[in-house]
Design a protein around this motif. Structure first.
Motif, PDB file in Angstrom:
ATOM      1  N   PHE A   6       0.778  -1.294  -0.143  1.00 26.70           N
ATOM      2  CA  PHE A   6      -0.003  -0.144   0.165  1.00 26.70           C
ATOM      3  C   PHE A   6       0.836   1.318  -0.078  1.00 26.70           C
ATOM      4  O   PHE A   6       0.489   2.159  -0.576  1.00 26.70           O
ATOM      5  CB  PHE A   6      -1.038  -0.032   1.223  1.00 26.70           C
ATOM      6  CG  PHE A   6      -1.980  -1.069   0.864  1.00 26.70           C
ATOM      7  CD1 PHE A   6      -2.290  -1.727  -0.161  1.00 26.70           C
ATOM      8  CD2 PHE A   6      -2.906  -1.437   1.894  1.00 26.70           C
ATOM      9  CE1 PHE A   6      -3.471  -2.623  -0.420  1.00 26.70           C
ATOM     10  CE2 PHE A   6      -4.131  -2.313   1.800  1.00 26.70           C
ATOM     11  CZ  PHE A   6      -4.247  -2.843   0.599  1.00 26.70           C
ATOM     12  N   ALA A  16      -3.419   1.504  -9.266  1.00 31.15           N
ATOM     13  CA  ALA A  16      -4.692   1.326  -8.708  1.00 31.15           C
ATOM     14  C   ALA A  16      -5.628   2.095  -9.192  1.00 31.15           C
ATOM     15  O   ALA A  16      -5.445   3.172  -9.595  1.00 31.15           O
ATOM     16  CB  ALA A  16      -4.458   1.471  -7.024  1.00 31.15           C
ATOM     17  N   ARG A  29     -10.116   1.179  -5.352  1.00 30.50           N
ATOM     18  CA  ARG A  29     -10.995  -0.058  -5.286  1.00 30.50           C
ATOM     19  C   ARG A  29     -10.108  -1.114  -4.809  1.00 30.50           C
ATOM     20  O   ARG A  29      -9.074  -1.438  -5.309  1.00 30.50           O
ATOM     21  CB  ARG A  29     -11.620  -0.147  -6.588  1.00 30.50           C
ATOM     22  CG  ARG A  29     -12.547   0.811  -6.923  1.00 30.50           C
ATOM     23  CD  ARG A  29     -13.452   0.731  -8.037  1.00 30.50           C
ATOM     24  NE  ARG A  29     -14.189   1.886  -8.521  1.00 30.50           N
ATOM     25  CZ  ARG A  29     -15.019   2.647  -7.561  1.00 30.50           C
ATOM     26  NH1 ARG A  29     -15.820   1.922  -6.472  1.00 30.50           N
ATOM     27  NH2 ARG A  29     -15.699   3.658  -8.189  1.00 30.50           N
ATOM     28  N   ASP A  30     -10.713  -2.273  -4.064  1.00 32.09           N
ATOM     29  CA  ASP A  30     -10.175  -3.325  -3.556  1.00 32.09           C
ATOM     30  C   ASP A  30     -10.018  -4.372  -5.105  1.00 32.09           C
ATOM     31  O   ASP A  30     -11.204  -4.241  -5.984  1.00 32.09           O
ATOM     32  CB  ASP A  30     -11.065  -4.135  -2.565  1.00 32.09           C
ATOM     33  CG  ASP A  30     -10.208  -5.200  -1.813  1.00 32.09           C
ATOM     34  OD1 ASP A  30      -9.816  -5.254  -0.816  1.00 32.09           O
ATOM     35  OD2 ASP A  30      -9.999  -6.158  -2.628  1.00 32.09           O
ATOM     36  N   ASN A  32     -10.223  -7.428  -5.002  1.00 28.17           N
ATOM     37  CA  ASN A  32     -10.913  -8.573  -5.024  1.00 28.17           C
ATOM     38  C   ASN A  32     -12.283  -8.174  -4.198  1.00 28.17           C
ATOM     39  O   ASN A  32     -12.457  -8.593  -2.926  1.00 28.17           O
ATOM     40  CB  ASN A  32     -10.213  -9.765  -4.238  1.00 28.17           C
ATOM     41  CG  ASN A  32     -10.869 -10.903  -4.242  1.00 28.17           C
ATOM     42  OD1 ASN A  32     -11.940 -11.297  -4.781  1.00 28.17           O
ATOM     43  ND2 ASN A  32     -10.473 -11.733  -2.986  1.00 28.17           N
ATOM     44  N   PRO A  33     -13.055  -7.463  -4.921  1.00 31.77           N
ATOM     45  CA  PRO A  33     -14.312  -6.853  -4.085  1.00 31.77           C
ATOM     46  C   PRO A  33     -14.997  -7.857  -3.505  1.00 31.77           C
ATOM     47  O   PRO A  33     -15.571  -8.675  -4.310  1.00 31.77           O
ATOM     48  CB  PRO A  33     -14.951  -5.996  -5.281  1.00 31.77           C
ATOM     49  CG  PRO A  33     -14.466  -6.705  -6.382  1.00 31.77           C
ATOM     50  CD  PRO A  33     -13.261  -7.154  -6.362  1.00 31.77           C
ATOM     51  N   GLN A  34     -15.621  -7.330  -2.265  1.00 31.97           N
ATOM     52  CA  GLN A  34     -16.666  -8.341  -1.575  1.00 31.97           C
ATOM     53  C   GLN A  34     -17.995  -7.949  -1.599  1.00 31.97           C
ATOM     54  O   GLN A  34     -18.979  -8.269  -0.925  1.00 31.97           O
ATOM     55  CB  GLN A  34     -15.898  -8.684  -0.150  1.00 31.97           C
ATOM     56  CG  GLN A  34     -14.694  -9.308  -0.166  1.00 31.97           C
ATOM     57  CD  GLN A  34     -14.615 -10.654  -0.821  1.00 31.97           C
ATOM     58  OE1 GLN A  34     -15.468 -11.486  -0.532  1.00 31.97           O
ATOM     59  NE2 GLN A  34     -13.803 -10.693  -1.569  1.00 31.97           N
ATOM     60  N   HIS A  38     -16.446  -1.617  -2.995  1.00 30.07           N
ATOM     61  CA  HIS A  38     -15.557  -2.349  -1.970  1.00 30.07           C
ATOM     62  C   HIS A  38     -14.394  -1.456  -2.291  1.00 30.07           C
ATOM     63  O   HIS A  38     -13.420  -1.630  -3.233  1.00 30.07           O
ATOM     64  CB  HIS A  38     -15.124  -3.788  -2.095  1.00 30.07           C
ATOM     65  CG  HIS A  38     -14.183  -4.174  -0.986  1.00 30.07           C
ATOM     66  ND1 HIS A  38     -14.006  -5.672  -0.898  1.00 30.07           N
ATOM     67  CD2 HIS A  38     -13.570  -3.575  -0.099  1.00 30.07           C
ATOM     68  CE1 HIS A  38     -13.297  -5.706   0.069  1.00 30.07           C
ATOM     69  NE2 HIS A  38     -12.925  -4.586   0.692  1.00 30.07           N
ATOM     70  N   LEU A  40     -10.654   0.389  -0.276  1.00 37.34           N
ATOM     71  CA  LEU A  40      -9.835   0.711   0.835  1.00 37.34           C
ATOM     72  C   LEU A  40      -9.397   2.090   0.902  1.00 37.34           C
ATOM     73  O   LEU A  40      -9.072   2.724  -0.113  1.00 37.34           O
ATOM     74  CB  LEU A  40      -8.732  -0.298   0.597  1.00 37.34           C
ATOM     75  CG  LEU A  40      -8.897  -1.707   0.209  1.00 37.34           C
ATOM     76  CD1 LEU A  40      -7.577  -2.533  -0.264  1.00 37.34           C
ATOM     77  CD2 LEU A  40      -9.583  -2.234   1.488  1.00 37.34           C
ATOM     78  N   GLN A  92      -6.241 -10.070   8.386  1.00 33.03           N
ATOM     79  CA  GLN A  92      -5.495  -9.052   7.862  1.00 33.03           C
ATOM     80  C   GLN A  92      -4.204  -9.694   7.086  1.00 33.03           C
ATOM     81  O   GLN A  92      -3.550 -10.469   7.450  1.00 33.03           O
ATOM     82  CB  GLN A  92      -4.888  -8.099   9.254  1.00 33.03           C
ATOM     83  CG  GLN A  92      -4.134  -6.847   8.618  1.00 33.03           C
ATOM     84  CD  GLN A  92      -3.510  -5.938   9.544  1.00 33.03           C
ATOM     85  OE1 GLN A  92      -3.783  -6.143  10.659  1.00 33.03           O
ATOM     86  NE2 GLN A  92      -3.105  -4.561   9.230  1.00 33.03           N
ATOM     87  N   HIS A  98      -5.543   0.036   6.736  1.00 30.51           N
ATOM     88  CA  HIS A  98      -6.697   0.117   5.765  1.00 30.51           C
ATOM     89  C   HIS A  98      -8.057  -0.099   6.107  1.00 30.51           C
ATOM     90  O   HIS A  98      -8.206  -1.147   6.923  1.00 30.51           O
ATOM     91  CB  HIS A  98      -6.416  -0.444   4.464  1.00 30.51           C
ATOM     92  CG  HIS A  98      -6.213  -2.164   4.794  1.00 30.51           C
ATOM     93  ND1 HIS A  98      -4.934  -2.746   5.284  1.00 30.51           N
ATOM     94  CD2 HIS A  98      -7.152  -3.280   4.480  1.00 30.51           C
ATOM     95  CE1 HIS A  98      -5.054  -3.944   5.319  1.00 30.51           C
ATOM     96  NE2 HIS A  98      -6.241  -4.244   5.087  1.00 30.51           N
ATOM     97  N   HIS A 100     -11.772  -1.199   5.020  1.00 34.07           N
ATOM     98  CA  HIS A 100     -12.460  -1.168   4.023  1.00 34.07           C
ATOM     99  C   HIS A 100     -13.914  -0.720   3.942  1.00 34.07           C
ATOM    100  O   HIS A 100     -14.496  -0.563   5.211  1.00 34.07           O
ATOM    101  CB  HIS A 100     -12.785  -2.974   4.389  1.00 34.07           C
ATOM    102  CG  HIS A 100     -11.793  -3.837   4.046  1.00 34.07           C
ATOM    103  ND1 HIS A 100     -11.334  -4.550   3.073  1.00 34.07           N
ATOM    104  CD2 HIS A 100     -10.707  -4.384   4.994  1.00 34.07           C
ATOM    105  CE1 HIS A 100     -10.476  -5.471   3.375  1.00 34.07           C
ATOM    106  NE2 HIS A 100     -10.072  -5.118   4.524  1.00 34.07           N
TER     107      HIS A 100
END
Ligand code: AMP
Length: 112
Positions: A6, A16, A29-30, A32-34, A38, A40, A92, A98, A100
Motif C-alpha cells: 500500500f 490502483a 478499489r479493492d 478482490n471486491p466483496q 468495495h 480501501l 489482515q 486500511h 474497508h
C-alpha cells in the motif's frame, strides 16, 4: 516503507483504481471486491494497523472515516459497512492500515 504494497500504491509505483484522495489519505478499489462497492482507504504514512495509526496520528485516523463516508456518498450509498481487520487471525493480510468500505448489497451480522 520498503516492500509495503500500500505504500507503493500511495507512491504511485503500483497502479490502483484511485477514487478519492486527501492530504492524509488515498482511497482505491479493492482488487478482490466483496460487495458491489468495495474501497480501501489508507493513510499516506505507513502504520501497521488501525490502533497504531490512531495512537500516532489521530487526525489521519479520523480522516479515514470521513473519507469512507465521502466515498460512499459519492457512489450513492446511505448505508455502508466499514471494517479494520487487525491481525492475521481475523484476516489482515496487508500490514499497512486500511479501512474497508463495503456497500451495495445486504449484509448479515455477525460477520463471518
Ligand atoms: P486485509 O485482508 O484486511 O488485510 O485486506 C487487504 C485487502 O487488500 C484485500 O481485500 C485484498 O483484496 C486487497 N488488495 C490486495 N492487493 C491489492 C491491490 N494491488 N490493489 C487493491 N487491493 C488489493
Amino acid at each position: 516503507m520498503e516492500d509495503c504494497l500500500f505504500c507503493k500504491i500511495v507512491a504511485g509505483e503500483i497502479p490502483a483504481d484511485v477514487v478519492h484522495q486527501t492530504e492524509r489519505t488515498v482511497a482505491f478499489r479493492d482488487l478482490n471486491p466483496q460487495a458491489p462497492m468495495h474501497v480501501l482507504v489508507v493513510p499516506r504514512d505507513h502504520h501497521a494497523n488501525a490502533a497504531e495509526l490512531a495512537a500516532a496520528d489521530p487526525q489521519a485516523s479520523a480522516e479515514l472515516v470521513t473519507t469512507a463516508a465521502a466515498v460512499a456518498a459519492a457512489e450513492g450509498h446511505d448505508d455502508y459497512r466499514i471494517v479494520f481487520n487487525t491481525g492475521p487471525g481475523v484476516g489482515q493480510s496487508v500490514f499497512h492500515t486500511h479501512l474497508h468500505v463495503l456497500a451495495g448489497r445486504a449484509m448479515t451480522w455477525p460477520p463471518g
